[in-house]
Motif scaffolding. Sequence first.
Motif, PDB file in Angstrom:
ATOM      1  N   HIS A  24      -3.012 -13.862 -19.859  1.00 35.20           N
ATOM      2  CA  HIS A  24      -4.161 -14.551 -19.259  1.00 35.20           C
ATOM      3  C   HIS A  24      -5.144 -13.619 -18.555  1.00 35.20           C
ATOM      4  CE1 HIS A  24      -0.719 -15.557 -16.235  1.00 35.20           C
ATOM      5  NE2 HIS A  24      -1.099 -14.325 -16.075  1.00 35.20           N
ATOM      6  N   ASP A  25      -5.098 -12.327 -18.863  1.00 36.27           N
ATOM      7  CA  ASP A  25      -6.090 -11.361 -18.383  1.00 36.27           C
ATOM      8  C   ASP A  25      -6.205 -11.297 -16.864  1.00 36.27           C
ATOM      9  OD1 ASP A  25      -7.738  -9.294 -19.331  1.00 36.27           O
ATOM     10  OD2 ASP A  25      -9.541 -10.449 -18.866  1.00 36.27           O
ATOM     11  N   VAL A  26      -5.131 -11.649 -16.185  1.00 33.89           N
ATOM     12  CA  VAL A  26      -5.058 -11.525 -14.731  1.00 33.89           C
ATOM     13  C   VAL A  26      -3.599 -11.249 -14.392  1.00 33.89           C
ATOM     14  CG1 VAL A  26      -4.665 -13.997 -14.321  1.00 33.89           C
ATOM     15  CG2 VAL A  26      -5.762 -12.617 -12.548  1.00 33.89           C
ATOM     16  N   PHE A  27      -3.358 -10.580 -13.263  1.00 34.51           N
ATOM     17  CA  PHE A  27      -1.990 -10.246 -12.863  1.00 34.51           C
ATOM     18  C   PHE A  27      -1.741 -10.846 -11.493  1.00 34.51           C
ATOM     19  CE2 PHE A  27       1.052  -6.695 -11.375  1.00 34.51           C
ATOM     20  CZ  PHE A  27       2.154  -7.314 -11.948  1.00 34.51           C
ATOM     21  N   ARG A  28      -0.885 -11.850 -11.450  1.00 33.33           N
ATOM     22  CA  ARG A  28      -0.604 -12.569 -10.202  1.00 33.33           C
ATOM     23  C   ARG A  28       0.754 -12.117  -9.667  1.00 33.33           C
ATOM     24  NH1 ARG A  28      -3.044 -17.590 -13.177  1.00 33.33           N
ATOM     25  NH2 ARG A  28      -5.220 -17.328 -12.549  1.00 33.33           N
ATOM     26  N   VAL A  29       0.716 -11.479  -8.522  1.00 28.64           N
ATOM     27  CA  VAL A  29       1.919 -10.870  -7.966  1.00 28.64           C
ATOM     28  C   VAL A  29       2.096 -11.318  -6.520  1.00 28.64           C
ATOM     29  CG1 VAL A  29       0.613  -8.763  -7.448  1.00 28.64           C
ATOM     30  CG2 VAL A  29       3.087  -8.656  -7.526  1.00 28.64           C
ATOM     31  N   ALA A  30       3.336 -11.625  -6.156  1.00 25.23           N
ATOM     32  CA  ALA A  30       3.673 -11.971  -4.770  1.00 25.23           C
ATOM     33  C   ALA A  30       4.459 -10.811  -4.171  1.00 25.23           C
ATOM     34  CB  ALA A  30       4.498 -13.250  -4.722  1.00 25.23           C
ATOM     35  N   ILE A  31       4.089 -10.439  -2.947  1.00 22.88           N
ATOM     36  CA  ILE A  31       4.655  -9.255  -2.302  1.00 22.88           C
ATOM     37  C   ILE A  31       5.246  -9.637  -0.946  1.00 22.88           C
ATOM     38  CG2 ILE A  31       4.095  -6.968  -1.346  1.00 22.88           C
ATOM     39  CD1 ILE A  31       1.888  -6.714  -3.347  1.00 22.88           C
ATOM     40  N   SER A  32       6.380  -9.007  -0.617  1.00 23.13           N
ATOM     41  CA  SER A  32       6.985  -9.166   0.706  1.00 23.13           C
ATOM     42  C   SER A  32       6.596  -7.978   1.588  1.00 23.13           C
ATOM     43  CB  SER A  32       8.513  -9.216   0.582  1.00 23.13           C
ATOM     44  OG  SER A  32       8.928 -10.505   0.209  1.00 23.13           O
ATOM     45  N   GLY A  33       7.097  -7.986   2.811  1.00 27.94           N
ATOM     46  CA  GLY A  33       6.811  -6.907   3.751  1.00 27.94           C
ATOM     47  C   GLY A  33       7.960  -5.915   3.820  1.00 27.94           C
ATOM     48  N   GLY A  34       8.326  -5.539   5.043  1.00 22.27           N
ATOM     49  CA  GLY A  34       9.417  -4.582   5.239  1.00 22.27           C
ATOM     50  C   GLY A  34       9.057  -3.204   4.715  1.00 22.27           C
ATOM     51  N   SER A  35      10.018  -2.555   4.065  1.00 17.13           N
ATOM     52  CA  SER A  35       9.781  -1.200   3.541  1.00 17.13           C
ATOM     53  C   SER A  35       9.132  -1.237   2.159  1.00 17.13           C
ATOM     54  CB  SER A  35      11.112  -0.434   3.465  1.00 17.13           C
ATOM     55  OG  SER A  35      12.024  -1.130   2.632  1.00 17.13           O
ATOM     56  N   LEU A  36       9.011  -2.421   1.574  1.00 19.90           N
ATOM     57  CA  LEU A  36       8.498  -2.538   0.209  1.00 19.90           C
ATOM     58  C   LEU A  36       7.077  -1.993   0.024  1.00 19.90           C
ATOM     59  CD1 LEU A  36       8.748  -3.707  -2.726  1.00 19.90           C
ATOM     60  CD2 LEU A  36       7.737  -5.779  -1.815  1.00 19.90           C
ATOM     61  N   PRO A  37       6.092  -2.361   0.870  1.00 16.52           N
ATOM     62  CA  PRO A  37       4.718  -1.904   0.621  1.00 16.52           C
ATOM     63  C   PRO A  37       4.577  -0.385   0.522  1.00 16.52           C
ATOM     64  CG  PRO A  37       4.709  -3.689   2.214  1.00 16.52           C
ATOM     65  CD  PRO A  37       6.147  -3.317   2.000  1.00 16.52           C
TER      66      PRO A  37
END
Length: 263
Positions: free
Chosen positions: A34-47
């Motif tokens: 669908h020509d878009v990238f939908r991503v959900a992100i958490s906090g902590g050390s991940l970013p």
Amino acid sequence: MGRQPNLYSFSDSELAPNLRKYVLDAQNEAFKRHDVFRVAISGGSLPKTLANALLAPSSGGDDDTVDFSKWEIFYADERCVPLTHEDSNHKLVQEELLNKIPKGMAQPKVFTIDEKHMEDAQEMADEYEKQLVSVFAARDSVKLPLFDLLLLGCGPDGHTCSLFPDHPLLRESDAWVLSIADSPKPPPKRITLSLPVVIHGAKIGFVATGGGKKEILKKIFETEEGSKLPCGLVNEGAGEKVSWFCDQAATEGVSFPRRGSVI
């Protein structure tokens, strides 16, 4: 459930390149859909780990190019605090990733909480869910939003997002975004994606590093009790759609088949 989740164990220098390959594979698959990238992100050390992966120099190939112009970033959970507050996941993602995107590169579209609802976690959850509905169900009704990728962390108690062990929110089956007013970890007021939304994702990546994660990973991957923890429930519900990106310190002594490379 399909096949078992994928557990990767990397040396320190290998984790970021493999995480980059995984995220960009998910990005490129999403663009075809669908020509878009939908991503959900958490906090902590991940970013911070994510920034190390995404902001590294590209190898130059088409499949190794981050195209932030087509990214839509959502928060897998957020705290009911101002966006500039130390506890805000958005502030963390902004400082670790968004502010470091080189000038000249497009910025992703980011869906943040509405600060005017900070005192009422349920109202904040309702408002954030409306944002999701406007994106994922704009043209037709859908039972659950389909994220192209969710990038999550694992707490020392096995929690993920703001879904905590033995909490009633784990039984919620209809709402997309939930409120919690009694989080075992401060701050107490938060919102979080529901377990069915997480499990429904096209791909789910956990990032868990350091020796401090060793005991909880052993529990999640080796015990019946661990399979009932929030991270274990994601493993059980999403199976092979789940990939764990860990370093050797986190997986030491974990008796579960480990994979060596995404690349």
